[in-house]
Design a protein around this motif. Structure first.
Motif, mmCIF file in Angstrom:
data_model
loop_
_atom_site.group_PDB
_atom_site.id
_atom_site.type_symbol
_atom_site.label_atom_id
_atom_site.label_comp_id
_atom_site.label_asym_id
_atom_site.label_seq_id
_atom_site.Cartn_x
_atom_site.Cartn_y
_atom_site.Cartn_z
ATOM 1 N N LEU B 261 0.828 -1.203 0.000
ATOM 2 C CA LEU B 261 0.000 0.000 0.000
ATOM 3 C C LEU B 261 0.863 1.254 0.000
ATOM 4 N N PRO B 262 0.572 2.185 -0.900
ATOM 5 C CA PRO B 262 1.386 3.401 -0.974
ATOM 6 C C PRO B 262 0.933 4.451 0.038
ATOM 7 N N ILE B 263 0.790 4.066 1.291
ATOM 8 C CA ILE B 263 0.440 5.027 2.337
ATOM 9 C C ILE B 263 1.522 4.997 3.412
ATOM 10 N N GLU B 264 1.446 5.980 4.309
ATOM 11 C CA GLU B 264 2.509 6.150 5.314
ATOM 12 C C GLU B 264 2.702 4.879 6.137
ATOM 13 N N SER B 265 1.615 4.206 6.513
ATOM 14 C CA SER B 265 1.735 3.006 7.342
ATOM 15 C C SER B 265 1.751 1.730 6.497
ATOM 16 N N GLY B 266 1.919 1.893 5.184
ATOM 17 C CA GLY B 266 1.789 0.741 4.289
ATOM 18 C C GLY B 266 3.082 -0.023 4.069
ATOM 19 N N GLY B 267 2.976 -1.059 3.253
ATOM 20 C CA GLY B 267 4.080 -1.984 3.017
ATOM 21 C C GLY B 267 5.256 -1.380 2.280
ATOM 22 N N LEU B 268 5.009 -0.402 1.392
ATOM 23 C CA LEU B 268 6.123 0.196 0.654
ATOM 24 C C LEU B 268 7.088 0.867 1.629
ATOM 25 N N LYS B 269 6.536 1.594 2.598
ATOM 26 C CA LYS B 269 7.375 2.246 3.606
ATOM 27 C C LYS B 269 8.091 1.194 4.465
ATOM 28 N N ALA B 270 7.402 0.101 4.753
ATOM 29 C CA ALA B 270 8.010 -0.965 5.555
ATOM 30 C C ALA B 270 9.209 -1.577 4.832
ATOM 31 N N VAL B 271 9.074 -1.725 3.519
ATOM 32 C CA VAL B 271 10.198 -2.267 2.742
ATOM 33 C C VAL B 271 11.327 -1.244 2.667
ATOM 34 N N GLU B 272 10.939 0.013 2.458
ATOM 35 C CA GLU B 272 11.942 1.072 2.340
ATOM 36 C C GLU B 272 12.808 1.146 3.604
ATOM 37 N N SER B 273 12.153 0.972 4.779
ATOM 38 C CA SER B 273 12.914 1.086 6.020
ATOM 39 C C SER B 273 13.433 -0.262 6.504
ATOM 40 N N GLY B 274 13.271 -1.297 5.695
ATOM 41 C CA GLY B 274 13.927 -2.569 5.990
ATOM 42 C C GLY B 274 13.174 -3.490 6.935
ATOM 43 N N ARG B 275 11.951 -3.137 7.322
ATOM 44 C CA ARG B 275 11.208 -4.039 8.200
ATOM 45 C C ARG B 275 10.735 -5.274 7.429
ATOM 46 N N LEU B 276 10.376 -5.071 6.185
ATOM 47 C CA LEU B 276 10.035 -6.199 5.316
ATOM 48 C C LEU B 276 11.116 -6.325 4.249
ATOM 49 N N SER B 277 11.478 -7.573 3.913
ATOM 50 C CA SER B 277 12.504 -7.780 2.886
ATOM 51 C C SER B 277 11.959 -7.424 1.512
ATOM 52 N N ALA B 278 10.685 -7.698 1.315
ATOM 53 C CA ALA B 278 10.067 -7.415 0.018
ATOM 54 C C ALA B 278 8.564 -7.422 0.190
ATOM 55 N N THR B 279 7.879 -6.776 -0.756
ATOM 56 C CA THR B 279 6.431 -6.919 -0.820
ATOM 57 C C THR B 279 6.038 -7.015 -2.284
ATOM 58 N N PHE B 280 4.809 -7.428 -2.514
ATOM 59 C CA PHE B 280 4.336 -7.609 -3.884
ATOM 60 C C PHE B 280 3.114 -6.738 -4.057
ATOM 61 N N LEU B 281 3.215 -5.847 -5.024
ATOM 62 C CA LEU B 281 2.206 -4.816 -5.190
ATOM 63 C C LEU B 281 0.874 -5.415 -5.624
ATOM 64 N N TYR B 282 -0.147 -5.120 -4.877
ATOM 65 C CA TYR B 282 -1.488 -5.584 -5.219
ATOM 66 C C TYR B 282 -2.354 -4.347 -5.468
ATOM 67 N N PRO B 283 -2.457 -3.913 -6.714
ATOM 68 C CA PRO B 283 -3.144 -2.645 -6.996
ATOM 69 C C PRO B 283 -4.620 -2.693 -6.599
ATOM 70 N N THR B 284 -5.165 -1.529 -6.174
ATOM 71 C CA THR B 284 -6.549 -1.502 -5.696
ATOM 72 C C THR B 284 -7.555 -1.522 -6.845
ATOM 73 N N GLY B 285 -7.130 -1.064 -8.025
ATOM 74 C CA GLY B 285 -8.071 -1.038 -9.141
ATOM 75 C C GLY B 285 -9.028 0.146 -9.109
#
Lengths: 343, 330
Positions: B261-285
């Motif tokens: 999710l491209p929000i402040e508390s979302g997975g992209l930020k988690a990956v950027e800061s290293g909490r998650l090794s990777a995520t897979f984008l699931y677009p909302t449509g």
């Protein structure tokens, strides 16, 4: 015995009445009339017709509240004896899974399947009642446990998956008759679930008007010790009340499954709170001994009408939660103001 | 408010008459007996029925729709939130029909219970766009969503090729039991790791929730201290698992999520800061749905029956860029 009688029967012409008393006794009925009138005023219109008053819309309101309404009728009995039943939402989920599994998996036939599900609900309620009376544990605790147990059973029984219901004659299909639950009758106007809700409510009103059971229920809620001393079979009545509540929760679960063609193990969560809300708005005291099924039905419909008119005007769903919360507080507040003579 | 509604209704009637001759070839809207109205100079109300706004992913879907609709002066959108309740969602769709919306967007809580109301709308000639989760049968105009099995497979391949090329023991945190994404993200993952020496030694349901993710990961790390990575079926459960891993003294345990999710508390930020090794984008449509609505209502055109949205792998390298890309123009 006479003492028990004095402590009871708020719904049937006790002395100390008057306009104010009637007003308080049927606060939810008046509330319903008020909300209904407001809904008419604020109804959007299409082509000169008020959308809210469209008969399709009105019956939709009753249909949408029918499951909560059925639960709330059972909850009224429980609250009248001064107890609470938190398990009804989970029992609804269990019953909806049970309906789906028994109808599609076992080719059990419609009547045996429905009876089996009703028996499960009744049995579950009776067991809770027995646990409460035999061990003297608070109903809150027993039914809190029952809530978890019924949810667990529902998930185990369904294998954690929702069970879809398809209709037909082949093995694995439910009898077509069961799909009547999502149909409408009387020229396609009255939804069957609304009809079932109406019948349940009517039976409960009659039960609470004419039977000795009714006097016992009000007596226990009014003063349990006094009731026991005057010969009311307190334990037996309590067990029966929880049994009835479980039975109605199972019925609501059957209606739920039939309407949605689906038995959902996670369904019915929080429904117990909606049912309690309907009872409270209906003017039944959480302390027990005071209240009526008519009030509960009006309370349920009031919530339904309110939700409907807010939705028709596209009020944000979060604001809808606020409004309904305020109505619950208001109803409970009116209870506190009720003059002692009306108790 | 009321006056404008009446005007809108009157306008709609005129439009309907004006469209009468063209609707034959404007067959995109609705099902049998469709009387779909369309044309660039009309005013249209879209009803958006959301399964549960309390999930951040679904809130974002609504936000995407809201911002896309804001760019189309002919559109207004009404939102309804079913709060994860099938019954409530059925009722809300029926209320939309009472209100005579021009197009329905629905992200159904569960397929079977919502099939009937979706069909009711479709049979009335109202175009129906089904987002993210499907309904049974084909009584809808278009399904827009990403492929959960494909995303699971991509995650599995990432484990096989990048995280654990030599194999190893891992744990899986699953979403709500009984939901289709939970099943499909699992099935896809199993396909993805096929042929590798990766072994799923523990799997638990954490209902898509962060707190349950932590709770389950706590227990898993107790029971299987030798696991080498965690595959979480969404980002919040993965974040919970990260906390559990830190508490267990395994702060560097690789954990992957899904959603991005491209929000402040979302997975992209988690990956950027290293909490998650990777995520897979699931677009909302959400944006794609509004695009489809434009094609149907404004252009009187057709839309494909199924639009599968592309997914992609997000790692520390491209997380910031992806975040920026998804937040432009909204």
């Amino acid at each position: 015995m006479t003492q028990a009688k004095v402590a009871v029967l708020p719904g049937s012409g006790r002395p100390g009445g008057g306009v104010l008393a009637t007003l308080f006794r049927f606060q939810s009925l008046f509330g319903l009339v008020l909300v209904f009138a407001a809904a008419v005023v604020y109804s959007p219109s299409k082509n000169g017709e008020l959308v809210f008053l469209d008969s399709g819309n009105l019956f939709n309101v009753v249909r949408s509240m029918s499951e909560i309404g059925i639960l709330a009728v059972g909850m009224t009995l429980v609250i009248l004896i001064g107890a609470i039943d938190l398990s009804v939402g989970s029992v609804l989920g269990l019953a909806s899974v049970g309906s789906a599994v028994l109808l599609t998996g076992n080719d059990l036939g419609l009547v045996p399947a429905v009876l089996a599900v009703l028996a499960i609900g009744l049995g579950f309620g009776l067991l809770q009642g027995i646990a409460i009376t035999a061990f003297g544990i608070q109903a809150f605790i027993v039914t809190l446990a029952g809530m978890q147990i019924a949810r667990g059973l529902a998930r185990i029984w369904s294998g954690g998956q929702g069970v879809s219901i398809t209709y037909g004659d082949r093995p694995g299909q439910a009898p077509v008759t069961f799909s009547l639950l999502r149909e409408r009758t009387f020229d396609g106007l009255v939804p069957i679930p609304a009809l079932i809700f109406g019948v349940v409510a009517a039976l409960a009103v009659v039960l609470l008007r004419v039977s000795a059971f009714s006097r016992h229920v009000y007596a226990i809620g009014g003063n349990e010790k006094a009731a026991r001393l005057s010969g009311v079979p307190v334990k037996r009545v309590k067990i029966v009340v929880f049994g009835l509540c479980g039975l109605l929760a199972a019925l609501a679960g059957i209606v739920h499954a039939g309407q949605l063609n689906f038995g959902g193990p996670n369904d019915g969560a929080m429904y117990e709170l909606d049912a309690i809300a309907a009872v409270v708005i209906g003017g039944t005291s959480l302390m027990g001994g005071r209240g009526s099924v008519v009030g509960t039905v009006a309370g349920a419909l009031l919530v339904g009408v309110l939700r409907n008119i807010l939705a028709l005007n596209n009020v944000d769903s979060n604001v809808q939660l606020l409004v309904i919360g305020l109505v619950i507080v208001l109803a409970a507040g009116l209870q506190r103001l009720r003059p002692a003579s009306v108790s | 408010m009321k006056k404008s509604r009446a005007l809108a209704a009157a306008g709609a009637c005129l439009l309907l008459a004006a469209c009468g001759t063209t609707h034959e070839n404007a067959g995109a809207g609705g099902g049998p007996g469709a009387t779909a109205k369309c044309g660039a100079d009309g005013k249209y109300t879209i009803g958006m029925s959301q399964a549960n706004v309390a999930e951040p992913y679904r809130q974002r879907m609504n936000d995407d729709i809201r911002s896309a609709v804001a760019a189309v002066p002919q559109f207004t959108v009404d939102f309804a939130d079913a709060a994860q309740d099938n019954s409530k969602q059925v009722e809300q769709v029926d209320t939309f029909l009472t209100q005579q919306i021009d197009l329905l967007i629905i992200s159904p809580n569960e397929a079977t219970p919502l099939t009937a109301p979706v069909k009711r709308a479709f049979d009335k000639g109202i175009p129906v766009l089904v987002l993210d989760r499907k309904v049974d049968g084909d009584a809808y105009t278009s399904f827009i969503g990403a492929d959960n099995t494909a995303i699971g497979r991509q995650a599995g391949e990432y484990f096989k090729n990048v995280l654990l090329p030599h194999g190893g023991k891992i744990a899986e945190l699953r979403g709500l039991a009984g939901s289709t994404p939970a099943r499909e993200r699992h099935d896809g993952f199993v396909q993805g790791i096929e042929g590798s020496k990766i072994e799923i030694v523990a799997a638990q349901d954490a209902d898509w929730l962060r707190d349950k993710g932590q709770q389950q990961a706590d227990a898993i790390l107790q029971a299987h201290p030798d696991i080498q990575a965690i595959y979480s079926q969404n980002d919040p459960m993965g974040e919970g698992a990260r906390i559990a891993a830190q508490n267990a003294g395994r702060a560097d345990l690789p954990i992957t999520g899904i959603d991005g999710l491209p929000i402040e508390s979302g997975g992209l930020k988690a990956v950027e800061s290293g909490r998650l090794s990777a995520t897979f984008l699931y677009p909302t449509g959400g944006r794609e749905a509004v695009d489809a609505a434009k094609r149907i209502l404004l252009d009187c055109g057709q839309v494909p029956k199924t639009q599968t949205l592309p997914t992609r792998l997000v790692t520390k390298e491209n997380a910031a860029a992806t975040y920026a890309e998804l937040n432009t123009g909204s």
